[in-house]
Motif scaffolding. Sequence first.
Motif, PDB file in Angstrom:
ATOM      1  N   ARG A   1      26.038  39.943  51.272  1.00 58.41           N
ATOM      2  CA  ARG A   1      26.883  39.048  50.488  1.00 58.41           C
ATOM      3  C   ARG A   1      28.083  38.637  51.334  1.00 58.41           C
ATOM      4  O   ARG A   1      28.665  39.455  52.052  1.00 58.41           O
ATOM      5  CB  ARG A   1      27.354  39.739  49.206  1.00 58.41           C
TER       6      ARG A   1
ATOM      7  N   GLU B   1      35.399  39.463  47.402  1.00 60.01           N
ATOM      8  CA  GLU B   1      34.288  38.569  47.089  1.00 60.01           C
ATOM      9  C   GLU B   1      34.802  37.324  46.396  1.00 60.01           C
ATOM     10  O   GLU B   1      35.724  37.380  45.621  1.00 60.01           O
ATOM     11  CB  GLU B   1      33.276  39.269  46.199  1.00 60.01           C
TER      12      GLU B   1
ATOM     13  N   ASP C   1      30.959  40.018  38.009  1.00 61.31           N
ATOM     14  CA  ASP C   1      31.287  40.177  39.426  1.00 61.31           C
ATOM     15  C   ASP C   1      32.287  41.314  39.574  1.00 61.31           C
ATOM     16  O   ASP C   1      33.425  41.225  39.110  1.00 61.31           O
ATOM     17  CB  ASP C   1      31.884  38.884  39.989  1.00 61.31           C
TER      18      ASP C   1
END
Length: 400
Positions: free
Chosen positions: A376, A400, A258
Amino acid sequence: VAPKVEMAQRNEENVLALKSVEFTWPEFLGSSEVNVEDFWTTMETEVIEQVAFPASIPITKFDASVIAPFFPPLMRGAVVVNTEKDKTQDMQPVPGNGSALVRLLQEGTCKLEELGSYSGEELQYLLEQCDIPFSPEDSRDQLCFSLLALYESVQNGARARPPPAHFTGGKIYKVCPHQVVCGSKYLVRGESARDHVDLLASSRHWPPVYVVDMATPVALCADLCYPELTSQMWGKNQGCFSNPTEPVVSVSCPELLDQHYSVDVTEAENSVQHPVTKSATRRIVHANTKPDPSDPSAGHRSLSLCPELAPYASTTDSKLSSVRQRPIAFDNATHYYLYNRLMDFLTSREIVNRQIHDIVQSCQPGEVVIRDTLYRLGVAQIKTEAQEEGEEEEVASVVE
């Protein structure tokens, strides 16, 4: 809309009974492309007519070659295919090593179009390389047939799972690690690796990692059906983490971590490069703890070989949706397809809504939930800064 990992799942008991529906197939094998919008519009129109005019006779003959898969619109490719018409349903197990045959074809050692010009000794050499048994007395035609039989088996996706008697072949679908449906296919004939290749080829973005229990047949089928594409995605590795002819080694895939990526929205839509990993590399792997001993490349496809994929190991089979796995049989074709599309949509929407709710609950004052260009979910911090001209602007940073 571009998961880094997608996992295959199936429900062999989600079926359409054949007692009131007869599937037909085109006499001449043409294009495998299907018109998604036309198919689903036809299903919707038909079911409305059945409600408005109960006496009308439901569809009893159905052209199986036009059946379209379900994809969320943003995850659907420009071309959607269904090659079920090309599947050989009654194919028997064929001796030989499909991986070796694909390698010979890639290297140019074996050229099917020149098979008729090969000598008996050359054909015997090819059969030896592919572990295909033969007798010294076999004619050239017999040797050619053995080689072509293995090729057809690999291209067909190896042996298809036989569907239950008087029912269709069930349903396969691919999901992201959160279990949102990325694409689903409703089978008429028994499932084979070819069906998974159809789903992958019809996706807007082929996932960097596809986890499926029949990983080797899927990868080899893709190599034969889309050789130019797979040569860019995995070269001669046949979708493995490393060269399947060499010893098994652990492989690090840092692009799967990620990270914060600047997504280039101007990138060509048909680019092989994945928008998140920024790499063309793809892999077809399995999560089996006990690989098939008869598959020489199974060890090179184990999910455990990549440390970056360790977090996904527990999600491959522990989060099967109970609703999607529920046994159900329909007599009406339109009801069957529309029900499945609706369930795929509703179960996915429920998961996404839950994700949004959890993120909203965790937001601190001055934070809002946003989506980036790939949809996202993220959290943006709203910062108000005075500019030299006395104006104020909001600067959002994605977390995120």
